[in-house]
Design an enzyme around this catalytic site. Structure first.
Site, PDB file in Angstrom:
ATOM      1  N   ARG A   1       0.800  -1.225   0.000  1.00 19.15           N
ATOM      2  CA  ARG A   1       0.000   0.000   0.000  1.00 19.15           C
ATOM      3  C   ARG A   1       0.829   1.270   0.000  1.00 19.15           C
ATOM      4  O   ARG A   1       0.532   2.206  -0.726  1.00 19.15           O
ATOM      5  CB  ARG A   1      -0.888   0.067   1.257  1.00 19.15           C
ATOM      6  CG  ARG A   1      -2.270  -0.412   1.062  1.00 19.15           C
ATOM      7  CD  ARG A   1      -2.781  -0.901   2.388  1.00 19.15           C
ATOM      8  NE  ARG A   1      -1.951  -2.013   2.803  1.00 19.15           N
ATOM      9  CZ  ARG A   1      -2.159  -3.272   2.442  1.00 19.15           C
ATOM     10  NH1 ARG A   1      -3.185  -3.569   1.699  1.00 19.15           N
ATOM     11  NH2 ARG A   1      -1.365  -4.249   2.815  1.00 19.15           N
ATOM     12  N   THR A   2       1.851   1.315   0.827  1.00 17.33           N
ATOM     13  CA  THR A   2       2.554   2.592   0.970  1.00 17.33           C
ATOM     14  C   THR A   2       3.202   2.975  -0.359  1.00 17.33           C
ATOM     15  O   THR A   2       3.030   4.086  -0.852  1.00 17.33           O
ATOM     16  CB  THR A   2       3.588   2.509   2.099  1.00 17.33           C
ATOM     17  OG1 THR A   2       2.915   2.108   3.286  1.00 17.33           O
ATOM     18  CG2 THR A   2       4.249   3.858   2.338  1.00 17.33           C
TER      19      THR A   2
ATOM     20  N   LYS B   1      25.840  -4.027  -3.654  1.00 13.84           N
ATOM     21  CA  LYS B   1      27.301  -3.953  -3.840  1.00 13.84           C
ATOM     22  C   LYS B   1      27.966  -3.198  -2.703  1.00 13.84           C
ATOM     23  O   LYS B   1      29.170  -2.986  -2.709  1.00 13.84           O
ATOM     24  CB  LYS B   1      27.626  -3.226  -5.157  1.00 13.84           C
ATOM     25  CG  LYS B   1      27.043  -3.864  -6.383  1.00 13.84           C
ATOM     26  CD  LYS B   1      27.393  -2.996  -7.609  1.00 13.84           C
ATOM     27  CE  LYS B   1      26.637  -3.450  -8.834  1.00 13.84           C
ATOM     28  NZ  LYS B   1      26.687  -2.414  -9.892  1.00 13.84           N
TER      29      LYS B   1
ATOM     30  N   ARG C   1      11.582   3.794   2.325  1.00 13.66           N
ATOM     31  CA  ARG C   1      11.282   2.833   3.406  1.00 13.66           C
ATOM     32  C   ARG C   1      12.545   2.019   3.639  1.00 13.66           C
ATOM     33  O   ARG C   1      13.210   1.595   2.689  1.00 13.66           O
ATOM     34  CB  ARG C   1      10.132   1.919   3.017  1.00 13.66           C
ATOM     35  CG  ARG C   1       9.973   0.770   3.994  1.00 13.66           C
ATOM     36  CD  ARG C   1       8.711  -0.011   3.780  1.00 13.66           C
ATOM     37  NE  ARG C   1       7.540   0.729   4.242  1.00 13.66           N
ATOM     38  CZ  ARG C   1       6.327   0.186   4.369  1.00 13.66           C
ATOM     39  NH1 ARG C   1       6.124  -1.081   4.072  1.00 13.66           N
ATOM     40  NH2 ARG C   1       5.316   0.910   4.797  1.00 13.66           N
TER      41      ARG C   1
ATOM     42  N   HIS D   1       6.122   5.811  11.089  1.00 12.93           N
ATOM     43  CA  HIS D   1       5.478   5.684   9.774  1.00 12.93           C
ATOM     44  C   HIS D   1       4.606   6.923   9.566  1.00 12.93           C
ATOM     45  O   HIS D   1       3.375   6.857   9.620  1.00 12.93           O
ATOM     46  CB  HIS D   1       4.644   4.407   9.743  1.00 12.93           C
ATOM     47  CG  HIS D   1       4.248   3.950   8.377  1.00 12.93           C
ATOM     48  ND1 HIS D   1       4.220   4.794   7.285  1.00 12.93           N
ATOM     49  CD2 HIS D   1       3.856   2.725   7.923  1.00 12.93           C
ATOM     50  CE1 HIS D   1       3.824   4.099   6.224  1.00 12.93           C
ATOM     51  NE2 HIS D   1       3.608   2.842   6.587  1.00 12.93           N
TER      52      HIS D   1
HETATM   53  C1  NCD Z   1       2.201  -1.034   8.005  1.00 12.82           C
HETATM   54  C2  NCD Z   1       3.719  -0.916   8.017  1.00 12.82           C
HETATM   55  O1  NCD Z   1       4.370  -1.173   7.016  1.00 12.82           O
HETATM   56  O2  NCD Z   1       4.197  -0.534   9.070  1.00 12.82           O
HETATM   57  N1  NCD Z   1       1.678  -1.194   6.732  1.00 12.82           N
HETATM   58  C3  NCD Z   1       1.420  -0.086   6.003  1.00 12.82           C
HETATM   59  O3  NCD Z   1       2.290   0.655   5.646  1.00 12.82           O
HETATM   60  N2  NCD Z   1       0.136   0.198   5.756  1.00 12.82           N
HETATM   61  C4  NCD Z   1       1.642  -1.969   8.983  1.00 12.82           C
HETATM   62  C5  NCD Z   1       2.170  -3.372   9.029  1.00 12.82           C
HETATM   63  O4  NCD Z   1       3.020  -3.770   8.248  1.00 12.82           O
HETATM   64  O5  NCD Z   1       1.676  -4.091   9.900  1.00 12.82           O
END
Ligand code: NCD
Length: 309
Positions: free
Chosen positions: A55-56, A84, A105, A133
């Site tokens: 999703r993100t 590398k 991320r 997050h």
């Molecule tokens: C979350 C995350 O990646 O922290 N997911 C997200 O980004 N919607 C929650 C999770 O992974 O449980």
């Protein structure tokens, strides 16, 4: 609002008014997306994903495409020069010439913060280890604002893995800044929120926090229930994970005691913690929450790029 060229690595990088401004713009975009269809024409969003995401990453990409911009990036660091041995600093120094805004991320806490110090374009933290997050927090604030009319005067519970869940850490601390929010933290003793976070919130914000192990015991009092996945990938051993995996499962039976206007949220992905029969309950809004996340990210991108006010 002077958000142009800023980084968004931690929700506390933005004042309360700035956070509200992003949420309100996101909701305007949700109501009238075509009005914004060309606002990022000619701009490029770069996604640097060193950890799995559905999703993100895709909501960021969808957001940029809906704004008329374009995207580039990677979703598997094994296909990049990180394999590398290239440092994050070097990668970012190059990619900030390839894109106008970067989203990162990383499994290591603090990696996006470090990257932001080397980036000449705005850098957004899309999740760093068990830490923060911030764009999920924007998504969550937008969802609460949309369904509750305002982010204030609410009893909010977080349930599940409060130790490793970065969405919980970011949202809990951010909600503490809003007026009159009371918290119930539901977890087994092994997965309570980190002590430093509790101390931080208790010493800086005047909020009520109740800790409990029982979801059934408090569900009738809640306005918002934020369910979370047990974060398998952050456990040190499989046995401990298996022991805690199914500790909370929200089902229709438990919901019979909840308020009619309870807002049920989950950042997704769901594993076992919400039974499928709950999906059709009108109080379940986790899929709508994921949809609103696109608009919250559209607002953020536009403001950081300075193409919207
Ligand atoms: C979350 C995350 O990646 O922290 N997911 C997200 O980004 N919607 C929650 C999770 O992974 O449980």
């Amino acid at each position: 609002m002077p958000l142009i060229n800023r980084n968004f690595v931690d929700p506390s990088d933005f004042t309360l008014d700035e956070l509200k401004h992003v949420v309100n713009l996101g909701l305007k975009m949700y109501d009238n997306p075509m009005k914004y269809a060309d606002t990022c024409k000619g701009k490029i969003l770069g996604t640097l994903f060193y950890e799995p995401s559905t999703r993100t990453r895709l909501s960021f990409e969808s957001a940029m495409l809906r704004l008329g911009g374009t995207i580039l990036g990677f979703s598997d660091a094994n296909t990049t020069s990180a394999k590398k041995g290239e440092s994050i600093a070097d990668t970012v120094r190059v990619l900030d010439d390839y894109a106008d805004i970067l989203v990162m991320r990383h499994p290591r806490e603090g990696a996006p913060k470090l990257a932001s110090q080397y980036s000449s374009v705005p850098l957004v933290n899309a999740g760093d280890g068990g830490h923060q997050h911030p764009t999920q927090t924007l998504t969550d604030l937008t969802t609460i604002q949309y369904y509750k009319g305002a982010v204030k005067n609410l009893k909010v519970a977080f349930c599940g893995d409060l130790l490793f869940g970065r969405t919980v850490h970011s949202l809990l601390k951010t909600l503490s800044r809003f007026p009159n929010i009371e918290f119930t933290l539901i977890s087994p003793p092994e997965l309570r929120i980190p002590n430093h976070l509790k101390i931080d919130i208790a010493s800086n914000f005047n909020v009520k926090i109740l800790e409990t192990e029982s979801l059934e015991g408090c569900i009738s009092t809640l306005d918002v229930l934020y369910m979370t996945r047990i974060q398998k990938e952050r456990f040190f051993n499989e046995e401990e994970y298996l022991k805690l995996r199914d500790v909370y499962i929200l089902d229709q039976n438990k919901l019979t005691h909840a308020k009619d206007d309870l807002l049920i949220m989950h950042p997704l992905p769901r594993v076992n913690e919400i039974s499928y029969d709950v999906d059709n309950d009108p109080r379940s809004k986790y899929f709508d929450q994921a949809k609103l996340g696109v608009y919250a990210r559209m607002a953020l991108i536009s403001l950081l790029l300075g193409v919207c006010e």
